[in-house]
Scaffold this active site. Structure first.
Site, PDB file in Angstrom:
ATOM      1  N   ASP A  43      -4.418  86.404   0.438  1.00 29.92           N
ATOM      2  CA  ASP A  43      -4.171  85.688  -0.990  1.00 29.92           C
ATOM      3  C   ASP A  43      -5.119  85.129  -2.291  1.00 29.92           C
ATOM      4  O   ASP A  43      -5.106  84.016  -1.677  1.00 29.92           O
ATOM      5  CB  ASP A  43      -3.040  84.811  -0.650  1.00 29.92           C
ATOM      6  CG  ASP A  43      -1.945  84.262  -2.124  1.00 29.92           C
ATOM      7  OD1 ASP A  43      -0.529  85.166  -2.335  1.00 29.92           O
ATOM      8  OD2 ASP A  43      -2.156  83.543  -2.997  1.00 29.92           O
ATOM      9  N   TYR A  48      -8.325  82.733  -9.560  1.00 33.03           N
ATOM     10  CA  TYR A  48      -9.358  82.447  -8.963  1.00 33.03           C
ATOM     11  C   TYR A  48     -10.422  82.441  -9.128  1.00 33.03           C
ATOM     12  O   TYR A  48     -11.499  82.090  -7.976  1.00 33.03           O
ATOM     13  CB  TYR A  48      -8.902  82.309  -7.027  1.00 33.03           C
ATOM     14  CG  TYR A  48      -7.126  82.605  -6.827  1.00 33.03           C
ATOM     15  CD1 TYR A  48      -6.399  81.845  -7.687  1.00 33.03           C
ATOM     16  CD2 TYR A  48      -6.484  82.397  -5.940  1.00 33.03           C
ATOM     17  CE1 TYR A  48      -5.089  81.493  -7.230  1.00 33.03           C
ATOM     18  CE2 TYR A  48      -5.227  82.820  -5.637  1.00 33.03           C
ATOM     19  CZ  TYR A  48      -4.455  81.570  -6.205  1.00 33.03           C
ATOM     20  OH  TYR A  48      -3.374  80.942  -5.973  1.00 33.03           O
ATOM     21  N   LYS A  73      -2.876  88.642  -8.734  1.00 32.78           N
ATOM     22  CA  LYS A  73      -1.620  88.088  -9.332  1.00 32.78           C
ATOM     23  C   LYS A  73      -2.083  88.204 -10.686  1.00 32.78           C
ATOM     24  O   LYS A  73      -3.749  87.975 -11.040  1.00 32.78           O
ATOM     25  CB  LYS A  73      -1.363  86.545  -9.150  1.00 32.78           C
ATOM     26  CG  LYS A  73      -1.008  85.580  -7.517  1.00 32.78           C
ATOM     27  CD  LYS A  73      -0.574  84.981  -7.217  1.00 32.78           C
ATOM     28  CE  LYS A  73      -0.868  84.470  -5.399  1.00 32.78           C
ATOM     29  NZ  LYS A  73      -1.962  83.550  -5.755  1.00 32.78           N
ATOM     30  N   HIS A 106       1.544  86.298 -11.468  1.00 33.25           N
ATOM     31  CA  HIS A 106       1.713  84.462 -10.858  1.00 33.25           C
ATOM     32  C   HIS A 106       2.291  83.549 -11.576  1.00 33.25           C
ATOM     33  O   HIS A 106       2.872  82.402 -10.505  1.00 33.25           O
ATOM     34  CB  HIS A 106       0.713  84.439 -11.649  1.00 33.25           C
ATOM     35  CG  HIS A 106      -0.656  82.948 -10.406  1.00 33.25           C
ATOM     36  ND1 HIS A 106      -1.854  83.083 -10.191  1.00 33.25           N
ATOM     37  CD2 HIS A 106      -0.308  81.898  -9.972  1.00 33.25           C
ATOM     38  CE1 HIS A 106      -2.460  82.306  -9.433  1.00 33.25           C
ATOM     39  NE2 HIS A 106      -1.182  81.589  -9.304  1.00 33.25           N
TER      40      HIS A 106
HETATM   41  P1  NAP Z   1      -2.529  74.525   1.741  1.00 32.32           P
HETATM   42  O1  NAP Z   1      -3.233  75.548   2.511  1.00 32.32           O
HETATM   43  O2  NAP Z   1      -1.006  73.682   1.827  1.00 32.32           O
HETATM   44  O3  NAP Z   1      -3.759  72.924   1.576  1.00 32.32           O
HETATM   45  C1  NAP Z   1      -4.953  74.088   2.372  1.00 32.32           C
HETATM   46  C2  NAP Z   1      -5.350  72.914   2.221  1.00 32.32           C
HETATM   47  O4  NAP Z   1      -5.556  71.775   3.739  1.00 32.32           O
HETATM   48  C3  NAP Z   1      -7.265  71.905   1.556  1.00 32.32           C
HETATM   49  O5  NAP Z   1      -7.243  70.888   2.189  1.00 32.32           O
HETATM   50  C4  NAP Z   1      -7.313  72.511   3.888  1.00 32.32           C
HETATM   51  O6  NAP Z   1      -8.995  71.604   3.749  1.00 32.32           O
HETATM   52  C5  NAP Z   1      -6.926  71.849   4.469  1.00 32.32           C
HETATM   53  N1  NAP Z   1      -5.974  72.414   5.566  1.00 32.32           N
HETATM   54  C6  NAP Z   1      -6.225  73.634   6.029  1.00 32.32           C
HETATM   55  N2  NAP Z   1      -6.125  73.711   7.338  1.00 32.32           N
HETATM   56  C7  NAP Z   1      -6.651  72.672   7.975  1.00 32.32           C
HETATM   57  C8  NAP Z   1      -5.465  71.656   9.813  1.00 32.32           C
HETATM   58  N3  NAP Z   1      -5.204  72.990  10.336  1.00 32.32           N
HETATM   59  N4  NAP Z   1      -5.990  71.003   8.898  1.00 32.32           N
HETATM   60  C9  NAP Z   1      -6.460  69.968   8.853  1.00 32.32           C
HETATM   61  N5  NAP Z   1      -6.823  70.170   7.107  1.00 32.32           N
HETATM   62  C10 NAP Z   1      -6.422  71.818   6.635  1.00 32.32           C
HETATM   63  O7  NAP Z   1      -2.806  74.984   0.341  1.00 32.32           O
HETATM   64  P2  NAP Z   1      -3.451  76.270  -0.951  1.00 32.32           P
HETATM   65  O8  NAP Z   1      -4.412  76.740  -1.081  1.00 32.32           O
HETATM   66  O9  NAP Z   1      -2.598  75.406  -2.029  1.00 32.32           O
HETATM   67  O10 NAP Z   1      -2.121  77.383  -0.728  1.00 32.32           O
HETATM   68  C11 NAP Z   1      -2.165  78.222  -0.045  1.00 32.32           C
HETATM   69  C12 NAP Z   1      -2.385  79.731  -0.633  1.00 32.32           C
HETATM   70  O11 NAP Z   1      -1.248  79.297  -1.307  1.00 32.32           O
HETATM   71  C13 NAP Z   1      -3.535  79.279  -1.911  1.00 32.32           C
HETATM   72  O12 NAP Z   1      -5.025  79.173  -1.491  1.00 32.32           O
HETATM   73  C14 NAP Z   1      -3.174  80.588  -2.826  1.00 32.32           C
HETATM   74  O13 NAP Z   1      -3.630  81.975  -2.169  1.00 32.32           O
HETATM   75  C15 NAP Z   1      -1.663  80.433  -2.721  1.00 32.32           C
HETATM   76  N6  NAP Z   1      -1.370  79.700  -3.432  1.00 32.32           N
HETATM   77  C16 NAP Z   1      -0.358  80.138  -4.536  1.00 32.32           C
HETATM   78  C17 NAP Z   1      -0.572  79.456  -5.685  1.00 32.32           C
HETATM   79  C18 NAP Z   1       0.697  80.380  -6.827  1.00 32.32           C
HETATM   80  O14 NAP Z   1       0.720  79.725  -7.746  1.00 32.32           O
HETATM   81  N7  NAP Z   1       1.247  81.115  -6.808  1.00 32.32           N
HETATM   82  C19 NAP Z   1      -0.299  77.935  -5.937  1.00 32.32           C
HETATM   83  C20 NAP Z   1      -1.127  77.683  -4.888  1.00 32.32           C
HETATM   84  C21 NAP Z   1      -1.191  77.794  -3.952  1.00 32.32           C
HETATM   85  P3  NAP Z   1     -10.403  72.127   4.464  1.00 32.32           P
HETATM   86  O15 NAP Z   1     -10.305  73.962   3.138  1.00 32.32           O
HETATM   87  O16 NAP Z   1     -10.830  71.562   3.720  1.00 32.32           O
HETATM   88  O17 NAP Z   1      -9.491  73.060   5.485  1.00 32.32           O
END
Ligand code: NAP
Length: 279
Positions: A43, A48, A73, A106
């Site tokens: 994704d 990004y 997106k 998005h």
């Molecule tokens: P997330 O996946 O909820 O959290 C990522 C965070 O958690 C990072 O700090 C990562 O650190 C940590 N982490 C990951 N796995 C872990 C584990 N097993 N143990 C401990 N810490 C862990 O946040 P996100 O990246 O915001 O959301 C996921 C995806 O959703 C994004 O990458 C993006 O593709 C999408 N997204 C979309 C929107 C939208 O508006 N459409 C908004 C936000 C996100 P490290 O990297 O240091 O491991």
């Protein structure tokens, strides 16, 4: 890996890998590790700034394009009929592919309707295999659904233990929409990995807190794609298909709802801030 089938028959791996906030200079190496670990669903987004590096990692993996599921997106500064078509061509070029598996609006900002018309056409031209939106509240989602030729097949919204959106199951069933969860791990905020309820459940199943959260999302029939820059966490996050949470534990997680999102998408402040963000 479990799959979810969209209304048009498109199949999506239920667990993927998100690349938000991974700097472009690190993306290729991190995605290569994610591919090694077994991820095939990625994704990304125009906003990004790492579509090109994701495309390179996929190309260099030597694995067939059809085995991957790529979502990208369009950002609001490319909203509008012509602009969106141009943005899609740019994304295709950067991703080094001749089709995108899922193309999403998005943010619900600006000229959504001309943008959606472009997405419908891109879908009919087979340049994108499925289309949808992100960050639409239920009422805005219904509005777009009822006033367009093709209904969005996906709504990608924030879902995590602190912001569960538990009305979505019945609501989106009515519109046959599939929900994707962004921020499944609450972006690591609010001390989520030390939450006592989640820790107790993790001990019971001999899993980690992250695995419990991701399993809870999957069991709700939602698609998700946690982001991590560390290979051991990527491995941890994908290994959630060998156990099942009991109903009593699903219920305990329900109690963690705070009603406070990471991004308050319906607030004027959010719309103002996002409107200023140009790509
Ligand atoms: P997330 O996946 O909820 O959290 C990522 C965070 O958690 C990072 O700090 C990562 O650190 C940590 N982490 C990951 N796995 C872990 C584990 N097993 N143990 C401990 N810490 C862990 O946040 P996100 O990246 O915001 O959301 C996921 C995806 O959703 C994004 O990458 C993006 O593709 C999408 N997204 C979309 C929107 C939208 O508006 N459409 C908004 C936000 C996100 P490290 O990297 O240091 O491991």
């Amino acid at each position: 890996m479990e799959h979810i089938t969209l209304t048009n028959g498109t199949k999506i791996p239920q667990l993927g890998f998100g690349v938000f906030q991974i700097p472009p200079e690190n993306t290729k190496e991190i995605v290569k590790q994610a591919i090694e670990v077994g991820y095939r669903h990625f994704d990304t987004a125009q906003a990004y700034f790492n579509e090109a590096e994701l495309g390179e990692a996929i190309k260099e993996s030597g694995i067939k394009r059809e085995e991957f599921f790529i979502t990208t997106k369009v950002w609001h500064t490319s909203h509008g009929y012509q602009e969106t078509k141009k943005a899609c061509e740019e994304s295709l070029k950067k991703l080094k592919t001749n089709y995108i598996d899922l193309y999403l609006i998005h943010q619900n900002i600006g000229d959504i309707y001309s943008t959606w018309k472009a997405l419908e056409e891109l879908y009919k031209e087979n340049k994108v295999k499925a289309i949808g939106v992100c960050n639409f509240t239920p009422s805005r989602y219904v509005n777009l659904s009822l006033h367009s030729q093709i209904k969005p097949m996906i709504n990608q919204i924030e879902v995590n233990p602190f912001y569960q959106q538990d009305q979505i199951e019945t609501f989106y069933q009515k519109y046959e929409t599939t929900v994707e969860s962004w921020g499944p791990l609450a972006e690591g905020k609010n001390n989520i990995f030390n939450n006592q309820t989640l820790k107790k459940i993790a001990q019971k199943y001999e899993k980690t807190v992250a695995q419990i959260i991701l399993r809870w999302i999957i069991q709700r029939g939602i698609i998700t794609f946690p982001k991590s820059t560390k290979k051991e966490r990527m491995t941890e996050n994908i290994n959630i298909f060998d156990f099942e949470l009991k109903e009593e534990d699903m219920e305990k997680i329900k109690e963690l709802e705070t009603g406070i999102p990471i991004a308050d998408i319906d607030s004027p402040e959010f719309v103002e801030a996002i409107s200023k963000y140009e790509v």
